[in-house]
Enzyme design. Structure first.
Site, PDB file in Angstrom:
ATOM      1  N   THR A 182       5.496   0.029 -17.066  1.00 43.06           N
ATOM      2  CA  THR A 182       6.704  -0.793 -16.909  1.00 43.06           C
ATOM      3  C   THR A 182       6.271  -2.254 -16.845  1.00 43.06           C
ATOM      4  O   THR A 182       5.514  -2.642 -15.949  1.00 43.06           O
ATOM      5  CB  THR A 182       7.423  -0.398 -15.592  1.00 43.06           C
ATOM      6  OG1 THR A 182       7.681   1.015 -15.636  1.00 43.06           O
ATOM      7  CG2 THR A 182       8.721  -1.161 -15.415  1.00 43.06           C
TER       8      THR A 182
ATOM      9  N   GLU B  17       8.500   4.707 -19.720  1.00 47.93           N
ATOM     10  CA  GLU B  17       8.567   6.110 -19.299  1.00 47.93           C
ATOM     11  C   GLU B  17       9.648   6.288 -18.237  1.00 47.93           C
ATOM     12  O   GLU B  17       9.793   5.455 -17.355  1.00 47.93           O
ATOM     13  CB  GLU B  17       7.191   6.537 -18.759  1.00 47.93           C
ATOM     14  CG  GLU B  17       7.120   7.967 -18.341  1.00 47.93           C
ATOM     15  CD  GLU B  17       7.656   8.924 -19.414  1.00 47.93           C
ATOM     16  OE1 GLU B  17       7.143   8.911 -20.541  1.00 47.93           O
ATOM     17  OE2 GLU B  17       8.616   9.663 -19.118  1.00 47.93           O
ATOM     18  N   PHE B  18      10.371   7.424 -18.331  1.00 43.92           N
ATOM     19  CA  PHE B  18      11.471   7.663 -17.384  1.00 43.92           C
ATOM     20  C   PHE B  18      11.248   8.902 -16.534  1.00 43.92           C
ATOM     21  O   PHE B  18      12.155   9.336 -15.838  1.00 43.92           O
ATOM     22  CB  PHE B  18      12.795   7.764 -18.147  1.00 43.92           C
ATOM     23  CG  PHE B  18      13.186   6.460 -18.791  1.00 43.92           C
ATOM     24  CD1 PHE B  18      13.875   5.495 -18.066  1.00 43.92           C
ATOM     25  CD2 PHE B  18      12.829   6.177 -20.091  1.00 43.92           C
ATOM     26  CE1 PHE B  18      14.216   4.281 -18.642  1.00 43.92           C
ATOM     27  CE2 PHE B  18      13.158   4.965 -20.679  1.00 43.92           C
ATOM     28  CZ  PHE B  18      13.853   4.014 -19.952  1.00 43.92           C
TER      29      PHE B  18
ATOM     30  N   GLU C 219       8.448  11.567 -10.570  1.00 44.00           N
ATOM     31  CA  GLU C 219       7.407  12.358  -9.913  1.00 44.00           C
ATOM     32  C   GLU C 219       8.044  13.567  -9.240  1.00 44.00           C
ATOM     33  O   GLU C 219       9.159  13.502  -8.750  1.00 44.00           O
ATOM     34  CB  GLU C 219       6.670  11.500  -8.883  1.00 44.00           C
ATOM     35  CG  GLU C 219       5.733  10.513  -9.545  1.00 44.00           C
ATOM     36  CD  GLU C 219       5.109   9.545  -8.548  1.00 44.00           C
ATOM     37  OE1 GLU C 219       5.016   9.867  -7.360  1.00 44.00           O
ATOM     38  OE2 GLU C 219       4.727   8.443  -8.991  1.00 44.00           O
TER      39      GLU C 219
ATOM     40  N   LYS D 113      13.961  -0.432 -19.033  1.00 41.85           N
ATOM     41  CA  LYS D 113      13.356   0.297 -17.904  1.00 41.85           C
ATOM     42  C   LYS D 113      13.745  -0.352 -16.565  1.00 41.85           C
ATOM     43  O   LYS D 113      14.103   0.327 -15.598  1.00 41.85           O
ATOM     44  CB  LYS D 113      11.832   0.315 -18.086  1.00 41.85           C
ATOM     45  CG  LYS D 113      11.058   0.918 -16.946  1.00 41.85           C
ATOM     46  CD  LYS D 113      11.299   2.404 -16.789  1.00 41.85           C
ATOM     47  CE  LYS D 113      10.734   2.895 -15.483  1.00 41.85           C
ATOM     48  NZ  LYS D 113      11.004   4.294 -15.235  1.00 41.85           N
TER      49      LYS D 113
ATOM     50  N   GLY E 122      11.963   4.519  -1.994  1.00 38.73           N
ATOM     51  CA  GLY E 122      10.567   4.116  -1.869  1.00 38.73           C
ATOM     52  C   GLY E 122       9.853   4.533  -3.133  1.00 38.73           C
ATOM     53  O   GLY E 122      10.477   4.657  -4.191  1.00 38.73           O
TER      54      GLY E 122
ATOM     55  N   CYS F 100       7.881   2.989  -7.957  1.00 41.64           N
ATOM     56  CA  CYS F 100       8.648   2.312  -9.017  1.00 41.64           C
ATOM     57  C   CYS F 100       9.796   1.448  -8.515  1.00 41.64           C
ATOM     58  O   CYS F 100       9.803   0.238  -8.749  1.00 41.64           O
ATOM     59  CB  CYS F 100       9.163   3.348 -10.006  1.00 41.64           C
ATOM     60  SG  CYS F 100       7.826   4.085 -10.952  1.00 41.64           S
TER      61      CYS F 100
ATOM     62  N   LYS G 163       9.221  11.439  -1.660  1.00 43.73           N
ATOM     63  CA  LYS G 163      10.231  12.448  -1.984  1.00 43.73           C
ATOM     64  C   LYS G 163       9.514  13.780  -2.193  1.00 43.73           C
ATOM     65  O   LYS G 163       8.280  13.817  -2.286  1.00 43.73           O
ATOM     66  CB  LYS G 163      11.016  12.068  -3.229  1.00 43.73           C
ATOM     67  CG  LYS G 163      10.181  12.003  -4.491  1.00 43.73           C
ATOM     68  CD  LYS G 163      11.097  11.787  -5.651  1.00 43.73           C
ATOM     69  CE  LYS G 163      10.356  11.712  -6.942  1.00 43.73           C
ATOM     70  NZ  LYS G 163      11.203  11.641  -8.081  1.00 43.73           N
TER      71      LYS G 163
ATOM     72  N   ARG H 264       3.144   5.822  -2.009  1.00 39.06           N
ATOM     73  CA  ARG H 264       3.355   4.392  -2.247  1.00 39.06           C
ATOM     74  C   ARG H 264       4.763   3.994  -1.777  1.00 39.06           C
ATOM     75  O   ARG H 264       5.746   4.582  -2.198  1.00 39.06           O
ATOM     76  CB  ARG H 264       3.151   4.063  -3.732  1.00 39.06           C
ATOM     77  CG  ARG H 264       1.676   4.154  -4.135  1.00 39.06           C
ATOM     78  CD  ARG H 264       1.461   3.896  -5.601  1.00 39.06           C
ATOM     79  NE  ARG H 264       1.779   5.034  -6.436  1.00 39.06           N
ATOM     80  CZ  ARG H 264       1.528   5.101  -7.754  1.00 39.06           C
ATOM     81  NH1 ARG H 264       0.964   4.079  -8.349  1.00 39.06           N
ATOM     82  NH2 ARG H 264       1.843   6.175  -8.447  1.00 39.06           N
TER      83      ARG H 264
HETATM   84  N1  NAD Z   1       4.778   7.057 -11.294  1.00 38.34           N
HETATM   85  C1  NAD Z   1       5.980   7.155 -11.856  1.00 38.34           C
HETATM   86  O1  NAD Z   1       6.817   7.970 -11.458  1.00 38.34           O
HETATM   87  C2  NAD Z   1       6.346   6.267 -13.020  1.00 38.34           C
HETATM   88  C3  NAD Z   1       7.479   6.575 -13.790  1.00 38.34           C
HETATM   89  C4  NAD Z   1       7.808   5.741 -14.862  1.00 38.34           C
HETATM   90  C5  NAD Z   1       7.036   4.630 -15.138  1.00 38.34           C
HETATM   91  N2  NAD Z   1       5.952   4.338 -14.365  1.00 38.34           N
HETATM   92  C6  NAD Z   1       5.138   3.176 -14.719  1.00 38.34           C
HETATM   93  O2  NAD Z   1       3.973   3.644 -15.389  1.00 38.34           O
HETATM   94  C7  NAD Z   1       2.842   2.837 -15.056  1.00 38.34           C
HETATM   95  C8  NAD Z   1       1.734   3.704 -14.479  1.00 38.34           C
HETATM   96  O3  NAD Z   1       2.195   4.251 -13.268  1.00 38.34           O
HETATM   97  P1  NAD Z   1       1.404   5.443 -12.528  1.00 38.34           P
HETATM   98  O4  NAD Z   1       2.237   5.832 -11.365  1.00 38.34           O
HETATM   99  O5  NAD Z   1       1.000   6.450 -13.529  1.00 38.34           O
HETATM  100  O6  NAD Z   1       0.113   4.652 -12.017  1.00 38.34           O
HETATM  101  P2  NAD Z   1      -1.193   5.278 -11.346  1.00 38.34           P
HETATM  102  O7  NAD Z   1      -1.637   4.266 -10.360  1.00 38.34           O
HETATM  103  O8  NAD Z   1      -0.930   6.662 -10.904  1.00 38.34           O
HETATM  104  O9  NAD Z   1      -2.238   5.363 -12.546  1.00 38.34           O
HETATM  105  C9  NAD Z   1      -2.794   4.262 -13.172  1.00 38.34           C
HETATM  106  C10 NAD Z   1      -4.182   4.651 -13.654  1.00 38.34           C
HETATM  107  O10 NAD Z   1      -4.677   3.582 -14.470  1.00 38.34           O
HETATM  108  C11 NAD Z   1      -6.072   3.454 -14.218  1.00 38.34           C
HETATM  109  N3  NAD Z   1      -6.484   2.102 -14.635  1.00 38.34           N
HETATM  110  C12 NAD Z   1      -6.143   0.926 -14.095  1.00 38.34           C
HETATM  111  N4  NAD Z   1      -6.706  -0.092 -14.777  1.00 38.34           N
HETATM  112  C13 NAD Z   1      -7.430   0.468 -15.767  1.00 38.34           C
HETATM  113  C14 NAD Z   1      -8.233  -0.062 -16.808  1.00 38.34           C
HETATM  114  N5  NAD Z   1      -8.395  -1.369 -16.950  1.00 38.34           N
HETATM  115  N6  NAD Z   1      -8.853   0.792 -17.646  1.00 38.34           N
HETATM  116  C15 NAD Z   1      -8.688   2.136 -17.491  1.00 38.34           C
HETATM  117  N7  NAD Z   1      -7.936   2.699 -16.532  1.00 38.34           N
HETATM  118  C16 NAD Z   1      -7.298   1.872 -15.676  1.00 38.34           C
HETATM  119  C17 NAD Z   1      -6.185   3.704 -12.724  1.00 38.34           C
HETATM  120  O11 NAD Z   1      -7.504   4.055 -12.366  1.00 38.34           O
HETATM  121  C18 NAD Z   1      -5.186   4.851 -12.535  1.00 38.34           C
HETATM  122  O12 NAD Z   1      -5.817   6.091 -12.684  1.00 38.34           O
HETATM  123  C19 NAD Z   1       3.370   1.762 -14.103  1.00 38.34           C
HETATM  124  O13 NAD Z   1       3.709   0.622 -14.830  1.00 38.34           O
HETATM  125  C20 NAD Z   1       4.620   2.402 -13.530  1.00 38.34           C
HETATM  126  O14 NAD Z   1       5.565   1.441 -13.093  1.00 38.34           O
HETATM  127  C21 NAD Z   1       5.582   5.143 -13.323  1.00 38.34           C
END
Ligand code: NAD
Length: 461
Positions: free
Chosen positions: A123, A160-161, A164, A216, A269, A272, A333, A340
């Site tokens: 995002t 991505e939508f 978790e 998003k 919480g 996101c 949740k 987080r």
């Molecule tokens: N978690 C959700 O439910 C969700 C849903 C939709 C969108 N998003 C978005 O998706 C993105 C990722 O979220 P997430 O929850 O999967 O994050 P996360 O923290 O679970 O995973 C991120 C991963 O990226 C790796 N990383 C960071 N910098 C790196 C680099 N330079 N090279 C290689 N690996 C690297 C980290 O080690 C980690 O494993 C965010 O922008 C978030 O807002 C998350």
């Protein structure tokens, strides 16, 4: 088809496992060596229903591989599309921190020997894809060596939508797939890639890159607004003697409003909504927009923890010192171990600060919580009933299935004040009352409960 995904977290790993299941060759990359090693051994670094089996199937089929970005490898060079799914947490000024994403762009610039399609799944604020494209085109190896014609990179937005706790299900059966892309060939490639999850293409929405980036934030702002709205309505309803369950039924059956996200609770919480709201407010500020509503949504949400504390304070005769609160549920949740910005942690910290003890139980997130709250007054318990032992009241913070069918006789026997603060609307008040338990919900005012509980407290000490 062959793709690479950088960032093997909640989004990247689910994306990779689902694409592999759909017959695509996927390499998931991460800078976290420990995580990559775990995955190579078939272990999943976080809790997400259905993911372990999907990863095992992907590895067995040879379509899913894991690679550290620190080790030289050809997966990026081979990939027809490279997805970026790294975190974009809140930076010190409230804006989304793009450090990890820009590190990925720098990695691609120094690794790739040809232009390719880069897909931003993280995002990101509007304009980020354009920024990455400029960086790739000016700093890539070929650009540096002044090769003519210059390498061409297409950077698409594909937010991505998934949610978790049901991420695999969401990815395999998406409500919609958003593709922001200004290049028709790249857009076709992405449609082909997603075709297994949207065979007739009706759920794929294509648009320009900036609109996809913004979409998003728009969705998360709308969800957060709904949560704050129903929480505020519940808080007004309490002192008016209104039954919020009945009111929510009325709201949900209005087709203009719809049935989702209408359950008063402890506030939003997770990784996101809070950070995306802050990032959107920062975008508004940058363009001189006051974003009155977004600020109010945040204010209501941060106030929610204070309201929980007020209610508890009234339960405990206005003094937390020496009191003990049992917490059921720590994850923000059910279905995830993600802590987080979990409201439960904010509540636990406030209770500890005010002098109370906290005995907590969560089926999957306990260990990580213990590391985040290193306080001798915070005790993690191996089962929910042990958490109630010697506690004055029970607060239910996460809607885990196992809490729905709790043994209330045990709970009633263990709690000093026989009070359950049900922050997830899990329980029927009459059922709890039959077990001698007082049932409280979001919005019930401390004044209306303080006297009988004060009496109970006097008897308990
Ligand atoms: N978690 C959700 O439910 C969700 C849903 C939709 C969108 N998003 C978005 O998706 C993105 C990722 O979220 P997430 O929850 O999967 O994050 P996360 O923290 O679970 O995973 C991120 C991963 O990226 C790796 N990383 C960071 N910098 C790196 C680099 N330079 N090279 C290689 N690996 C690297 C980290 O080690 C980690 O494993 C965010 O922008 C978030 O807002 C998350």
């Amino acid at each position: 088809m062959n793709i690479a995904i950088i960032g093997t977290g909640y989004v990247g790993l689910v994306t990779g496992a689902c694409f592999a299941q759909a017959g695509i060759d996927v390499t998931c990359l991460d800078k976290d060596l420990r995580k990559i090693e775990m995955l190579r051994q078939g272990r999943v670094p976080f809790h997400e229903p259905g993911l372990e089996a999907l990863i095992a199937a992907g590895r067995a089929s040879g379509r899913l591989a894991f690679q550290s970005t620190l080790e030289p490898d050809l997966s990026l060079e081979r990939a027809e599309a490279i997805f970026l799914a790294v975190g974009t947490p809140t930076g010190p000024d409230g804006r989304a921190a793009l450090t990890d994403l820009l590190d990925c762009a720098a990695l691609l610039a120094r690794t790739l020997t040809h232009g390719t399609l880069v897909v931003v799944k993280s995002t990101v604020p509007v304009g980020t894809c354009e920024r990455i494209r400029t960086l790739l085109e000016t700093e890539s190896l070929e650009a540096q060596s002044a090769v003519v014609p210059r390498p061409r990179f297409t950077v698409a937005s594909n937010p991505e939508f998934l949610a978790e706790g049901r991420a695999v299900e969401d990815f395999l059966h998406p409500g919609r797939i958003v593709i922001g892309c200004d290049d028709p060939a790249a857009c076709r490639l992405l449609r082909r890639l997603y075709a297994p999850f949207d065979p007739d293409g009706s759920r794929t929405l294509t648009m320009d890159v900036r609109s996809a980036e913004y979409a998003k934030y728009a969705c998360n702002a709308a969800l957060a607004a709904r949560i704050s709205m129903v929480n505020e309505l519940a808080c007004i309803a309490g002192p008016l003697g209104v039954d919020m369950h009945a009111v929510c039924k009325v709201l949900k059956t209005d087709p203009r409003i719809g049935p989702h996200y209408l359950r008063p609770g402890a506030g939003y919480g997770g990784s996101c909504l809070p950070k995306d709201l802050r990032a959107l407010i920062a975008m508004a500020q940058d363009h001189g927009e006051p974003a009155y509503m977004l600020h109010s949504v945040e204010t209501v949400n941060t106030g929610q923890c204070e309201r929980l504390l007020d209610t508890l304070l009234a339960c405990l005769a206005y003094d937390f010192k020496g009191r003990c609160v049992a917490l059921w549920g720590l994850a923000f949740k059910a279905g995830t171990d993600d802590l987080r910005e979990a409201p439960s942690l904010a509540l636990a910290r406030s209770l500890l600060e005010a002098g109370a003890r906290v005995r907590a139980y969560d089926p999957v997130a306990g260990r990580s919580a213990e590391a985040l709250i290193p306080d001798s007054m915070f005790e993690l318990c191996p089962d929910p009933y042990l958490a109630c032992e010697d506690a004055d009241v029970l607060v239910v913070m996460t809607e885990w299935e196992e809490f729905r069918e709790a043994d209330f006789a045990q709970v009633a026997e263990k709690l000093n004040l026989a009070t359950v603060f049900d922050c997830r609307q899990l329980y029927d008040a009459a059922l709890l009352e039959r077990h001698g338990l007082r049932h409280l919900e979001i919005g019930q005012r401390p004044a209306s409960i303080s006297q009988p509980l004060t009496d109970a407290l006097q008897n308990a000490v």
